[in-house]
Each structure stands twice: as C-alpha cells, then as structure tokens.
Design an enzyme around this catalytic site. Structure first.
Site, PDB file in Angstrom:
ATOM      1  NE  ARG A  34      -4.435  -1.234   1.809  1.00 16.38           N
ATOM      2  CZ  ARG A  34      -5.277  -1.780   2.677  1.00 16.38           C
ATOM      3  NH1 ARG A  34      -4.946  -1.888   3.940  1.00 16.38           N
ATOM      4  NH2 ARG A  34      -6.466  -2.190   2.284  1.00 16.38           N
ATOM      5  CE  LYS A 199     -10.388  -4.741   8.275  1.00 11.36           C
ATOM      6  NZ  LYS A 199      -9.838  -3.722   7.367  1.00 11.36           N
ATOM      7  N   GLY A 352      -6.138  -5.269   1.767  1.00 14.53           N
ATOM      8  CA  GLY A 352      -4.788  -5.081   2.285  1.00 14.53           C
ATOM      9  C   GLY A 352      -4.130  -6.410   2.588  1.00 14.53           C
ATOM     10  N   GLY A 376     -12.759  -4.129   1.479  1.00 17.94           N
ATOM     11  CA  GLY A 376     -14.117  -3.640   1.729  1.00 17.94           C
ATOM     12  C   GLY A 376     -14.520  -2.600   0.696  1.00 17.94           C
TER      13      GLY A 376
HETATM   14  N1  LIG Z   1     -10.375 -18.495  10.337  1.00 19.40           N
HETATM   15  C1  LIG Z   1      -9.871 -17.321  10.677  1.00 19.40           C
HETATM   16  N2  LIG Z   1      -9.927 -16.877  11.948  1.00 19.40           N
HETATM   17  C2  LIG Z   1      -9.398 -15.683  12.298  1.00 19.40           C
HETATM   18  N3  LIG Z   1      -8.809 -14.843  11.430  1.00 19.40           N
HETATM   19  C3  LIG Z   1      -8.741 -15.217  10.144  1.00 19.40           C
HETATM   20  C4  LIG Z   1      -9.273 -16.459   9.706  1.00 19.40           C
HETATM   21  N4  LIG Z   1      -9.048 -16.542   8.373  1.00 19.40           N
HETATM   22  C5  LIG Z   1      -8.413 -15.425   8.006  1.00 19.40           C
HETATM   23  N5  LIG Z   1      -8.210 -14.616   9.064  1.00 19.40           N
HETATM   24  C6  LIG Z   1      -7.489 -13.315   9.107  1.00 19.40           C
HETATM   25  O1  LIG Z   1      -8.144 -12.383   8.279  1.00 19.40           O
HETATM   26  C7  LIG Z   1      -7.263 -11.289   8.119  1.00 19.40           C
HETATM   27  C8  LIG Z   1      -7.597 -10.511   6.879  1.00 19.40           C
HETATM   28  O2  LIG Z   1      -8.959 -10.147   6.875  1.00 19.40           O
HETATM   29  P1  LIG Z   1      -9.521  -8.858   6.130  1.00 19.40           P
HETATM   30  O3  LIG Z   1      -8.958  -7.629   6.742  1.00 19.40           O
HETATM   31  O4  LIG Z   1     -11.014  -9.008   6.114  1.00 19.40           O
HETATM   32  O5  LIG Z   1      -8.923  -9.033   4.647  1.00 19.40           O
HETATM   33  P2  LIG Z   1      -8.442  -7.920   3.609  1.00 19.40           P
HETATM   34  O6  LIG Z   1      -7.482  -7.000   4.326  1.00 19.40           O
HETATM   35  O7  LIG Z   1      -7.811  -8.670   2.506  1.00 19.40           O
HETATM   36  O8  LIG Z   1      -9.690  -7.195   3.202  1.00 19.40           O
HETATM   37  C9  LIG Z   1      -5.890 -11.890   8.109  1.00 19.40           C
HETATM   38  O9  LIG Z   1      -5.062 -11.188   9.017  1.00 19.40           O
HETATM   39  C10 LIG Z   1      -6.098 -13.356   8.527  1.00 19.40           C
HETATM   40  O10 LIG Z   1      -5.179 -13.792   9.508  1.00 19.40           O
HETATM   41  O1  LIG Z   2      -7.532  -2.376   5.388  1.00 18.68           O
HETATM   42  C1  LIG Z   2      -8.487  -1.792   4.904  1.00 18.68           C
HETATM   43  O2  LIG Z   2      -9.542  -2.434   4.339  1.00 18.68           O
HETATM   44  P1  LIG Z   2      -9.558  -3.976   3.827  1.00 18.68           P
HETATM   45  O3  LIG Z   2      -9.088  -4.867   4.968  1.00 18.68           O
HETATM   46  O4  LIG Z   2     -11.011  -4.216   3.513  1.00 18.68           O
HETATM   47  O5  LIG Z   2      -8.681  -4.056   2.632  1.00 18.68           O
HETATM   48  C2  LIG Z   2      -8.580  -0.290   4.824  1.00 18.68           C
HETATM   49  O6  LIG Z   2      -7.373   0.334   5.233  1.00 18.68           O
HETATM   50  C3  LIG Z   2      -9.770   0.211   5.624  1.00 18.68           C
HETATM   51  O7  LIG Z   2      -9.584  -0.090   6.981  1.00 18.68           O
HETATM   52  P2  LIG Z   2     -10.865  -0.278   7.940  1.00 18.68           P
HETATM   53  O8  LIG Z   2     -11.610  -1.519   7.470  1.00 18.68           O
HETATM   54  O9  LIG Z   2     -10.292  -0.413   9.327  1.00 18.68           O
HETATM   55  O10 LIG Z   2     -11.720   0.968   7.773  1.00 18.68           O
END
Ligand SMILES: Nc1ncnc2c1ncn2[C@@H]1O[C@H](COP(=O)(O)OP(=O)(O)O)[C@@H](O)[C@H]1O
Ligand SMILES: O=C(OP(=O)(O)O)[C@H](O)COP(=O)(O)O
Length: 395
Positions: A34, A199, A352, A376
């Site tokens: 990023r 998330k 991310g 998101g």
């Molecule tokens: N079964 C699980 N239990 C807890 N955490 C998890 C699980 N599977 C994946 N994760 C965690 O989810 C995190 C990423 O989630 P998220 O922020 O939603 O994705 P992104 O950043 O790609 O949008 C990672 O740090 C990973 O360790």
């Molecule tokens: O990591 C982010 O989103 P992402 O995990 O959905 O890629 C962005 O920096 C937004 O962060 P936030 O979901 O805490 O508002």
C-alpha cells in the site's frame, strides 16, 4: 472526477489522504504494497512543486493514542521509496503537525500521525467529525483523495475534508475505479466471488447484493463459521457473528432459489489456540471440536475451491482463507491463489491482507489481472452504491 492535473498545486500545501494501513509484526512492516501504491501520486505532486502533507490511518485504535498503531515506521519506508526525507508529525492536527507543515518547502513531504488517534476522524456524530475535519482542512489549501482502501468509510479525512477544500482524485483511485468498473459493467461469466478474512460483520452484508450478480460464491476464512453455525454445526471457539445467523440462512435460501452456487469448505484446520505452534488437525467442517478454533480451510476444501474456480471467466477475491501469517494456516490461501491463476479468468484480488498474502506467499503479482489495494472498498464498489470518498471527490 477531477485529477491532480486539473489542480494548481505549485507552492501550495496539498493534503493527500492515502491508505497506508500496512501489516506490521513487532513494529516491522511485513508488506509495503500500500505504501508503494501511494508513491506515484505523491511523486507527481512533488514534481509539480507541491508541499505534500500525507495523512492516513493504521489499524483501528478507536480514537486513542496507542504506540503500536503509530505511522512512524511507515514514514521511514515512505521516505526510502520516495528517495526523499519524509518529516513525521507526532500528532495529527496539533502543534507538531502545524509546525511540520509550516516548515515544508515546495517538493517536500510530511506524514501526519495516525488519523484514528483522533476520535473525530471516525465519529458518527456529524458535529464532532466536522470539527476535526475543520482542523485537518486548515493544514492545507488543496485536498487529493488517493486512499482507495478507505473510500467506503464516511470518515472526516475521506468524506468531510474534500468538502472544505478544492479537491481531486489521485492516480491510485483513478486506476482502481477504472479496473473495478469493468466488473460492474460487462462481466464475463461464469463470475465467481471468493470471500474470506476476518472483517466478517463488515463484509457479510455485501453478499446480499452479490446474490444478484455472481454465479458462484465461495466462502472461506473467518466468514465460514457463521455459515456452518447457520447450518446447525458446532464451530467451537472460531470467529462467529452470532447475530447474523438468520441473515446467513436467508442468503443460503435465496441463493438456492436464484441458482447461485454457494461453496463452503468441507474440512477445516482446527487448532487449540490462535498460535502457529498450537496443536492443530484437519477435521470435517461439520465436526469442529468445541474447544478448538478454525484457522484455515482444509486441503480437501482447497481442492474443491480450485475446482470451482476452474472454468470461470471472472473471479473477484477478498479475504484470506485462513490465518496465512502463520505457516500451518496458510495452505488454504495458497490453494485459492493458485486456483485463481490456473483458472485463466480475469482475476481481481482486493484487500490489504489479501494482497499482502499473495505477495508474502511468493506468488507473482503479475499472475493476477489486478491487485486492488481495497478489500471492503472494492466489495462495496461492486455493489454499485456510491462510496462516500468517491462521492466527495465527484461533488
Ligand atoms: N479463520 C480465521 N480466523 C481468524 N482470522 C482469520 C481467519 N481466516 C483469516 N483470518 C485473518 O483475516 C485477516 C484478513 O482479513 P480482512 O482484513 O477481512 O482481509 P483484507 O485486508 O484482505 O480485506 C488476516 O489477518 C487473517 O489472519
Ligand atoms: O484495510 C483496509 O480495508 P480492507 O481490509 O477491507 O482491505 C482499509 O485500510 C480500511 O480499513 P478499515 O476496514 O479499518 O476501515
């Protein structure tokens, strides 16, 4: 949307809202994707003689100053990537920030401390958020929105500040929107969406809309357990959104009616603790022991997911399939990343951590059609709704 070429920035203080929310382990950046993605816009503004004031968030410190969420390490890495000094302000809109900004010459760069150390940044109270936006806007004469990963947030730095200053979109936002637009207009079918990550409450909602768009929805990561529980299975200590069970049952029912294929894991890596060295075993998805938590999809699920990606023409993937940061729980994410590549489809990876996962697991970024900095944000963009941070730049 206006771009930075439509702005007169020479000699002016330009506030750039970037997404520098990078993964850190023991204070060290584990993936700087990023930060690298933010460099071209900052560099372009420097070349135009702007005094560049970068602002961003890191994690979710919820309005409190917490040293583990400091952007200080990011300032160092940003400086290395720019090949220039980045002056770090130790607060967001206080004495340090004002002093640092006042000291900038044209072409120089400063980074403010984590925006989310200020409660006003994320406040749902318009007055509180507006008051903070006033203070942030007062630091600059022009605003550039370039934090694509945060454009779905109605936060002060994303939504309110551009309403107070002449503004434009940075190059990253322009590129991201260009690519994602293709997935809203003329998507080639079959179209599969893979969802995972942690998330869960944020992202379960987008499934509602995806039911009318995707042909296949594959669920992994922390998302899985709310689905398994909704089907009546034990999920032990796994991540669970207990108040979303009815919603998820409704999704499964509507998917069946609409002929949308839901693909859920058939096996799970279940561990005794959230740790790389915890005891862990592969168990059937409907037999997770009560004292264990699911930290990855199992090997059969990896194969199943790859087989359901084969033959697709478009794939969007957000959210790792497991806790990929720990080697024992990284195999599901690896299998799905390989599945995307082998599908030969138009593949977009967003988020991310998802983007960090494909890089840290050793995949070639160029093997995917697009790696988006927003998870998101891209999911909400695909819903077709107007995102606050894009709307503010369009107005
Ligand atoms: N079964 C699980 N239990 C807890 N955490 C998890 C699980 N599977 C994946 N994760 C965690 O989810 C995190 C990423 O989630 P998220 O922020 O939603 O994705 P992104 O950043 O790609 O949008 C990672 O740090 C990973 O360790
Ligand atoms: O990591 C982010 O989103 P992402 O995990 O959905 O890629 C962005 O920096 C937004 O962060 P936030 O979901 O805490 O508002």
């Amino acid at each position: 949307m206006r771009t930075i070429d439509d702005l007169d920035v020479a000699g002016k203080r330009v506030l750039v809202r970037a997404d520098l929310n990078v993964p850190l382990q023991d204070g060290k950046i584990t993936d700087d994707g990023r930060i690298r993605a933010s460099v071209p816009t900052i560099q372009a503004l420097r070349e135009k003689g702007a005094k560049v004031v970068v602002c961003a968030h890191l994690g979710r410190p919820k309005g409190e100053v917490k040293s583990e969420y400091s952007l200080a390490p990011v300032a160092v890495r940003l400086g290395e990537l720019l090949g220039a000094d980045v002056t770090f302000a130790t607060d967001v809109v206080g004495e340090s920030a004002r002093g640092v900004v006042a000291g900038l010459d044209g072409g120089q760069v400063a980074l403010l401390e984590n925006l989310r150390f200020e409660a006003g940044e994320t406040s749902k109270d318009d007055g509180e958020r507006g008051a903070f936006a006033d203070r942030l806007a007062a630091l600059a004469e022009v605003y550039v929105g370039d934090g694509f990963g945060a454009v779905h947030r109605e936060h002060a730095s994303v939504y309110d500040v551009p309403r107070r200053l002449p503004h434009a979109a940075g190059g990253l936002i322009v590129t991201e929107v260009e690519v994602l637009k293709k997935l809203t207009e003329d998507v080639e079918r079959p179209y599969a969406v893979v969802l995972g990550g942690s998330k869960v409450s944020d992202k379960l909602g987008v499934i509602d809309n995806l039911l009318g768009k995707a042909d296949r929805i594959l669920i992994g990561g922390g998302m899985v357990f709310t689905f398994l529980k909704a089907q009546g299975h034990e999920v032990g200590q796994s991540l669970l959104e207990a108040d979303q069970l009815d919603t998820v049952r409704d999704y499964l029912r509507r998917a069946e009616e609409a002929g949308v294929e839901f693909v859920l894991p058939v096996d799970i890596v279940a561990a005794t603790a959230f740790a790389a060295d915890a005891d862990h075993d592969v168990v059937a998805a409907d037999a997770i022991p009560a004292d264990r938590l699911g930290l990855d999809i199992g090997p059969e699920s990896g194969k199943l997911f790859a087989s359901r990606l084969a033959g697709t023409k478009t794939v969007f993937w957000n959210g790792p399939m497991g806790v990929f940061e720990m080697e024992p729980y990284s195999h599901g994410t690896r299998a799905v990343a390989q599945g995307l590549i082998d599908s030969g489809a138009f593949t977009v990876v967003g988020g991310g951590d998802s983007a960090a996962a494909v890089r840290t697991l050793g995949f070639d970024e160029n093997a995917f059609s697009h790696i988006s900095t927003g998870g998101g944000a891209s999911l909400e963009y695909l819903e077709g709704t107007t995102l606050p941070g894009l709307q503010a730049l369009e107005d």
